[in-house]
Design a protein around this motif. Structure first.
Motif, PDB file in Angstrom:
ATOM      1  N   GLU A   1       0.845  -1.192   0.000  1.00  0.00           N
ATOM      2  CA  GLU A   1       0.000   0.000   0.000  1.00  0.00           C
ATOM      3  C   GLU A   1       0.884   1.247   0.000  1.00  0.00           C
TER       4      GLU A   1
ATOM      5  N   GLU B   1       0.632   7.646  -2.487  1.00  0.00           N
ATOM      6  CA  GLU B   1      -0.569   8.458  -2.294  1.00  0.00           C
ATOM      7  C   GLU B   1      -0.526   9.706  -3.164  1.00  0.00           C
ATOM      8  N   ASP B   2      -1.681  10.010  -3.787  1.00  0.00           N
ATOM      9  CA  ASP B   2      -1.774  11.225  -4.596  1.00  0.00           C
ATOM     10  C   ASP B   2      -1.991  12.428  -3.676  1.00  0.00           C
ATOM     11  N   ARG B   3      -2.133  13.589  -4.264  1.00  0.00           N
ATOM     12  CA  ARG B   3      -2.242  14.819  -3.462  1.00  0.00           C
ATOM     13  C   ARG B   3      -3.538  14.866  -2.643  1.00  0.00           C
ATOM     14  N   ARG B   4      -4.512  13.999  -2.950  1.00  0.00           N
ATOM     15  CA  ARG B   4      -5.755  13.926  -2.182  1.00  0.00           C
ATOM     16  C   ARG B   4      -5.683  12.861  -1.066  1.00  0.00           C
ATOM     17  N   GLY B   5      -4.551  12.168  -0.976  1.00  0.00           N
ATOM     18  CA  GLY B   5      -4.367  11.154   0.066  1.00  0.00           C
ATOM     19  C   GLY B   5      -4.818   9.758  -0.322  1.00  0.00           C
ATOM     20  N   LYS B   6      -5.186   9.550  -1.598  1.00  0.00           N
ATOM     21  CA  LYS B   6      -5.621   8.236  -2.060  1.00  0.00           C
ATOM     22  C   LYS B   6      -4.395   7.413  -2.471  1.00  0.00           C
ATOM     23  N   ALA B   7      -4.298   6.207  -1.939  1.00  0.00           N
ATOM     24  CA  ALA B   7      -3.198   5.314  -2.299  1.00  0.00           C
ATOM     25  C   ALA B   7      -3.473   4.696  -3.676  1.00  0.00           C
ATOM     26  N   HIS B   8      -2.544   4.868  -4.597  1.00  0.00           N
ATOM     27  CA  HIS B   8      -2.696   4.292  -5.938  1.00  0.00           C
ATOM     28  C   HIS B   8      -2.231   2.840  -5.980  1.00  0.00           C
TER      29      HIS B   8
ATOM     30  N   THR C   1      -2.504  -0.425  -4.032  1.00  0.00           N
ATOM     31  CA  THR C   1      -3.158  -1.216  -2.987  1.00  0.00           C
ATOM     32  C   THR C   1      -3.346  -2.618  -3.555  1.00  0.00           C
TER      33      THR C   1
ATOM     34  N   TYR D   1       7.936   8.793  -2.505  1.00  0.00           N
ATOM     35  CA  TYR D   1       6.691   8.153  -2.068  1.00  0.00           C
ATOM     36  C   TYR D   1       7.013   6.890  -1.284  1.00  0.00           C
TER      37      TYR D   1
END
Length: 140
Positions: free
Chosen positions: A70, A73-80, A82, A116
């Motif tokens: 995991e 994470e993008d700038r919105r905090g979503k992990a790409h 997983t 990252y």
């Protein structure tokens, strides 16, 4: 007479301790740990394939175990990244590989250039056995 009883009692205790240790070593619950988590490179660009290598060591056969990856994470905090990898471990060293394709347009996906983290977790029956972190650098 007392000396013989004392020697017998001490001998019994020593034999019991050795038996418990042998039982736990050969028949106890096996355990596992992450010995290393690496990527094939340190620097990646949009669209690259990242090969993640996870090396584990197990003290016995462990079925139904999971390696969880995991991060990124993008700038919105979503992990790409997983991904769960179901694995069956055998005694000794075990090595697993996972290829992750980075987005073709990282900036469009909200992934800006920089460092990252990727968290690697080893789980068995929803219990975390071990974790490791690795860091990769992304550029456009």
């Amino acid at each position: 007479m007392r000396r013989e009883i004392l020697i017998g009692a001490v001998s019994f205790i020593i034999i019991a301790i050795v038996a418990i240790i042998v039982y736990l070593f050969f028949f106890g619950s096996p355990s596992a740990e992450i010995t290393s988590a690496t990527t094939d490179r340190n620097l990646y660009h949009s669209g690259d394939i990242m090969t993640i290598t996870v090396s584990l060591s197990a003290s016995g056969q462990m079925d139904n175990t999971t390696i969880r990856l995991e991060g990124i994470e993008d700038r919105r905090g979503k992990a790409h990244l997983t991904h769960d990898i179901p694995v069956n471990l055998s005694w000794g060293p075990n090595t697993f590989f996972y290829d992750y394709a980075l987005p073709h347009c990282s900036s469009c996906a909200g992934i800006l250039p920089g460092d990252y983290d990727i968290l690697v977790t080893l789980e068995k029956d929803s219990e975390i056995l071990d974790t490791a972190n690795l860091t990769v650098t992304l550029e456009q």
